[in-house]
Design a protein around this motif. Sequence first.
Motif, PDB file in Angstrom:
ATOM      1  N   ILE A 174       0.952  -1.155   0.077  1.00  0.00           N
ATOM      2  CA  ILE A 174      -0.031   0.046  -0.333  1.00  0.00           C
ATOM      3  C   ILE A 174       0.657   1.563  -0.194  1.00  0.00           C
ATOM      4  O   ILE A 174      -0.024   2.591   0.368  1.00  0.00           O
ATOM      5  N   SER A 175       1.758   0.757  -0.217  1.00  0.00           N
ATOM      6  CA  SER A 175       2.889   2.353  -0.046  1.00  0.00           C
ATOM      7  C   SER A 175       2.812   2.862  -1.656  1.00  0.00           C
ATOM      8  O   SER A 175       2.669   2.682  -2.283  1.00  0.00           O
ATOM      9  N   ASP A 178      -2.974   6.232  -2.401  1.00  0.00           N
ATOM     10  CA  ASP A 178      -3.812   6.862  -1.988  1.00  0.00           C
ATOM     11  C   ASP A 178      -4.144   6.514  -1.203  1.00  0.00           C
ATOM     12  O   ASP A 178      -4.706   5.493  -0.975  1.00  0.00           O
ATOM     13  N   LYS A 179      -4.449   6.992  -0.573  1.00  0.00           N
ATOM     14  CA  LYS A 179      -5.941   6.683   1.092  1.00  0.00           C
ATOM     15  C   LYS A 179      -6.977   6.248   0.112  1.00  0.00           C
ATOM     16  O   LYS A 179      -7.249   4.450   1.274  1.00  0.00           O
ATOM     17  N   ILE A 180      -7.629   5.595  -0.971  1.00  0.00           N
ATOM     18  CA  ILE A 180      -9.076   5.316  -1.367  1.00  0.00           C
ATOM     19  C   ILE A 180      -8.016   4.187  -1.839  1.00  0.00           C
ATOM     20  O   ILE A 180      -8.704   3.005  -1.469  1.00  0.00           O
ATOM     21  N   SER A 181      -7.181   4.315  -2.345  1.00  0.00           N
ATOM     22  CA  SER A 181      -7.006   2.820  -3.117  1.00  0.00           C
ATOM     23  C   SER A 181      -6.045   2.129  -1.925  1.00  0.00           C
ATOM     24  O   SER A 181      -6.413   0.852  -1.922  1.00  0.00           O
ATOM     25  N   ALA A 182      -5.151   2.514  -1.342  1.00  0.00           N
ATOM     26  CA  ALA A 182      -4.875   1.250   0.238  1.00  0.00           C
ATOM     27  C   ALA A 182      -6.087   0.715   0.966  1.00  0.00           C
ATOM     28  O   ALA A 182      -5.842   0.010   1.677  1.00  0.00           O
ATOM     29  N   ASP A 183      -6.992   1.243   1.446  1.00  0.00           N
ATOM     30  CA  ASP A 183      -8.467   0.488   2.097  1.00  0.00           C
ATOM     31  C   ASP A 183      -8.772   0.364   0.720  1.00  0.00           C
ATOM     32  O   ASP A 183      -8.964  -1.449   1.918  1.00  0.00           O
ATOM     33  N   ASP A 206       3.580   1.942   7.702  1.00  0.00           N
ATOM     34  CA  ASP A 206       2.229   2.176   8.494  1.00  0.00           C
ATOM     35  C   ASP A 206       1.989   1.789   9.876  1.00  0.00           C
ATOM     36  O   ASP A 206       0.779   0.443   9.502  1.00  0.00           O
ATOM     37  N   ASP A 208      -0.591   2.054  11.015  1.00  0.00           N
ATOM     38  CA  ASP A 208      -2.227   1.591  11.392  1.00  0.00           C
ATOM     39  C   ASP A 208      -2.845   1.027  10.678  1.00  0.00           C
ATOM     40  O   ASP A 208      -3.662   0.215  11.275  1.00  0.00           O
ATOM     41  N   SER A 209      -1.947   0.721   9.505  1.00  0.00           N
ATOM     42  CA  SER A 209      -1.957  -0.144   8.540  1.00  0.00           C
ATOM     43  C   SER A 209      -1.863  -1.701   9.705  1.00  0.00           C
ATOM     44  O   SER A 209      -2.737  -2.365   9.093  1.00  0.00           O
ATOM     45  N   ARG A 212      -4.441  -2.014  12.015  1.00  0.00           N
ATOM     46  CA  ARG A 212      -6.244  -3.193  11.129  1.00  0.00           C
ATOM     47  C   ARG A 212      -5.738  -4.272  10.897  1.00  0.00           C
ATOM     48  O   ARG A 212      -7.334  -5.284  11.106  1.00  0.00           O
TER      49      ARG A 212
END
Length: 235
Positions: A174-175, A178-183, A206, A208-209, A212
């Motif tokens: 996910i590096s 963008d936030k939407i693609s990473a999510d 990251d 946070d990821s 999660r």
Amino acid sequence: MAGIAAEGVSKSYGRGKAAFTALTDIHLQLGKEQIIALVGESGCGKSTLARLLVGLESPDQGKILLDGEDTSGWSYRKWRSRRGKIQAVFQDASGTLNPALSVYRNVESALVNLTALNSGERRERIEELMDLTGMRPALLKVPTRQLSGGEQRRMSLLRALAIRPDYLILDEVISGLDKISADAVLRVLEDYQQRFRCGCLFITHDKDSAYRLADRIVEMSGGRILRYAERVKEP
């Protein structure tokens, strides 16, 4: 013993004054149905460990075990025979995809080489994963070279998931997204793991990821593991 493990693994590059120690005495065990997040700053040795685990490089000391088998000295042919068990996705997805082929042919080629599925079963699995990843079916006809970097990353992930391996090694997938693609990638991994229960080493900087996704957090720095932590799941 089921699982993939690093036992006392060390790795250096270069010689003399130019020598660089990338990993020192690494111990790590990934079991089936387990998600471990390996976190740490850039250059701490995470990607080196990923390459060792999937046989792209060999350790200087220690050993890598795959379901109890010592992979030391395995030939390319022996590793190839085990690719149905373990798949990897790296930050630069272009290296695992043939830019001259369509998206569908790239994914299907992995299924032809590593599974016994017939053509109809291959198409069914690919379409199922396209739905899971939220990618437009029309992308299957597109030449891979026309995909964006984020789309190539997700397609490389889809290609690995299509095999339904026992173990996934995911290096900074996910590096740079963008936030939407990473999510979207994280949701795919969550859904896939719930359905197929594969072991996953999720390498990221990251946190946070990591918290999660993972059951266990392993923190690295300077080529060493600093600490292990279990994630406390909400009831």
